[in-house]
Design a protein around this motif. Structure first.
Motif, PDB file in Angstrom:
ATOM      1  N   ASP A  94       0.792  -1.155   0.078  1.00 45.17           N
ATOM      2  CA  ASP A  94      -0.112  -0.053  -0.119  1.00 45.17           C
ATOM      3  C   ASP A  94       0.941   1.235  -0.178  1.00 45.17           C
ATOM      4  O   ASP A  94       1.509   1.526   1.016  1.00 45.17           O
ATOM      5  N   ALA A  95       1.175   1.826  -1.171  1.00 46.73           N
ATOM      6  CA  ALA A  95       2.048   2.908  -1.272  1.00 46.73           C
ATOM      7  C   ALA A  95       1.239   4.228  -1.765  1.00 46.73           C
ATOM      8  O   ALA A  95       1.937   5.153  -1.878  1.00 46.73           O
ATOM      9  N   ASP A  96      -0.083   3.995  -1.307  1.00 44.00           N
ATOM     10  CA  ASP A  96      -0.838   5.591  -1.543  1.00 44.00           C
ATOM     11  C   ASP A  96      -0.844   5.950   0.022  1.00 44.00           C
ATOM     12  O   ASP A  96      -1.796   5.830   0.655  1.00 44.00           O
ATOM     13  N   PHE A  97       0.135   6.619   0.164  1.00 45.39           N
ATOM     14  CA  PHE A  97       0.364   7.237   1.308  1.00 45.39           C
ATOM     15  C   PHE A  97      -0.617   8.245   2.035  1.00 45.39           C
ATOM     16  O   PHE A  97      -0.825   8.243   3.078  1.00 45.39           O
ATOM     17  N   GLY A  98      -1.190   8.824   1.096  1.00 43.89           N
ATOM     18  CA  GLY A  98      -2.153  10.007   1.460  1.00 43.89           C
ATOM     19  C   GLY A  98      -3.564   9.341   1.676  1.00 43.89           C
ATOM     20  O   GLY A  98      -4.085   9.879   2.708  1.00 43.89           O
ATOM     21  N   LYS A  99      -3.954   8.204   1.123  1.00 46.07           N
ATOM     22  CA  LYS A  99      -5.282   7.717   1.241  1.00 46.07           C
ATOM     23  C   LYS A  99      -5.085   5.999   1.370  1.00 46.07           C
ATOM     24  O   LYS A  99      -5.446   5.460   0.452  1.00 46.07           O
ATOM     25  N   PRO A 100      -4.314   5.618   2.272  1.00 48.48           N
ATOM     26  CA  PRO A 100      -4.063   4.066   2.233  1.00 48.48           C
ATOM     27  C   PRO A 100      -5.424   3.330   2.571  1.00 48.48           C
ATOM     28  O   PRO A 100      -6.169   4.071   3.410  1.00 48.48           O
ATOM     29  N   GLY A 101      -5.567   2.235   1.833  1.00 53.23           N
ATOM     30  CA  GLY A 101      -6.698   1.434   2.095  1.00 53.23           C
ATOM     31  C   GLY A 101      -6.695  -0.074   1.702  1.00 53.23           C
ATOM     32  O   GLY A 101      -7.651  -0.703   1.856  1.00 53.23           O
TER      33      GLY A 101
END
Length: 309
Positions: A152-159
């Motif tokens: 999970d490298a979507d650091f602003g909106k991890p999910g």
């Protein structure tokens, strides 16, 4: 954008997407050619037809990855409710499309100097990037001789952990910012034997700088050291919303660019493709397609109703 919502049966999804978005022109001058990556994967759960709700592949008989820590249970009910693929479910159109997609990707990963790393990205949010990343990871996890690490490298909106019903802990950004944290200790083992998850970790205002550092290279090498059968799959931030996505592409062998047939504009695709530089192979994944009459319809062949052929 109505012309994007329903496609004829002529050509693969990639070929038709290339015609719609003029993807070859967007990547003109690039060394890495685009190839077919067909997939049918509606994004919001509310838009998923009932036939897509029960995906498909066998639970793999595979040795457990070399991670420490307890094993967490993947919430199959949560996956089904959101329209994701399910281990052990019946064969459907969507599961077969992801099987075709992963076969292409596995062939392209051979002998790539960047290792078995795939970045799943999109121009904007809401185009199905995370939906496709999770389904691709679940499909790859059915391979009998592979280990899959979904990052999970979507650091602003991890999910990612939440979508799988996992309890996240320290993650990639924590290991990058604190040398005392071993990245191996951040990996979450799941009860799908060949699937593990690396959470995003605590958000940072310097995520792009950390990802550009030599420490990132070192940590990624540690994650795959001595494990040539391990595939690292990154779910990145949207390319046109966060600079970290383009930096992550520099660490991947393949960048899978997700565009939604009824949403992504040609100008957004061109701008996003221009940001994927540095030698990564760029592949286009057309999402949210509805096949026209006469197009291929996977799934029925494996059902009882379709077993009379």
């Amino acid at each position: 954008m109505n012309k994007h919502s329903s496609l004829s049966a002529t050509g693969s999804l990639f070929e038709r997407a290339t015609k719609i978005y003029d993807f070859d022109a967007a990547l003109k001058g690039r060394a890495a050619p685009a190839v077919e990556t067909p997939v049918e994967a509606p994004v919001p759960a509310a838009e998923i037809a009932p036939e897509f709700a029960a995906p498909a592949f066998d639970e793999p008989q595979f040795r457990a990855p070399a991670w420490t820590g307890p094993t967490q249970h993947v919430d199959r009910e949560r996956l089904a409710e959101a329209g994701y693929l399910l281990p052990g479910g019946p064969v459907t159109t969507m599961s077969e499309e992801f099987r075709l997609l992963k076969r292409d990707l596995l062939a392209q990963l051979q002998d790539d100097p960047r290792g078995n790393r795939i970045l799943v990205c999109s121009p904007h949010s809401g185009e199905g990037k995370s939906f496709c990343a999770i389904n691709l990871a679940l499909s790859l996890a059915a391979e009998k001789d592979r280990e899959i690490l979904l990052v999970d490298a979507d650091f602003g909106k991890p999910g990612i952990p939440d979508a799988l019903g996992l309890v996240p802990g320290p993650g990639l950004m924590d290991a990058l910012s604190d040398p005392a944290i071993a990245i191996e200790d951040c990996v979450l083992r799941t009860d799908i034997p060949s699937l593990s998850v690396l959470p995003a970790g605590q958000p940072s205002n310097n995520d792009t700088e950390y990802l550009s550092s030599a420490r990132t290279d070192a940590l990624l090498k540690r994650l795959s050291e001595g494990r040539p059968d391990r595939i690292i799959l990154f779910d990145s931030p949207p390319l046109l919303a966060a600079s970290a996505a383009a930096v992550l592409a520099g660490h991947a062998a393949i960048s899978l660019l997700v565009v939604r047939a009824d949403k992504t504009t040609e100008s957004a695709l061109r701008e996003a493709a221009a940001m994927l530089k540095g030698g990564t192979q760029v592949r286009l994944l057309l999402n949210g397609v509805r096949f026209a009459a006469g197009a291929r319809r996977f799934g029925g062949y494996y059902s009882k109703e379709g077993s009379s052929s």
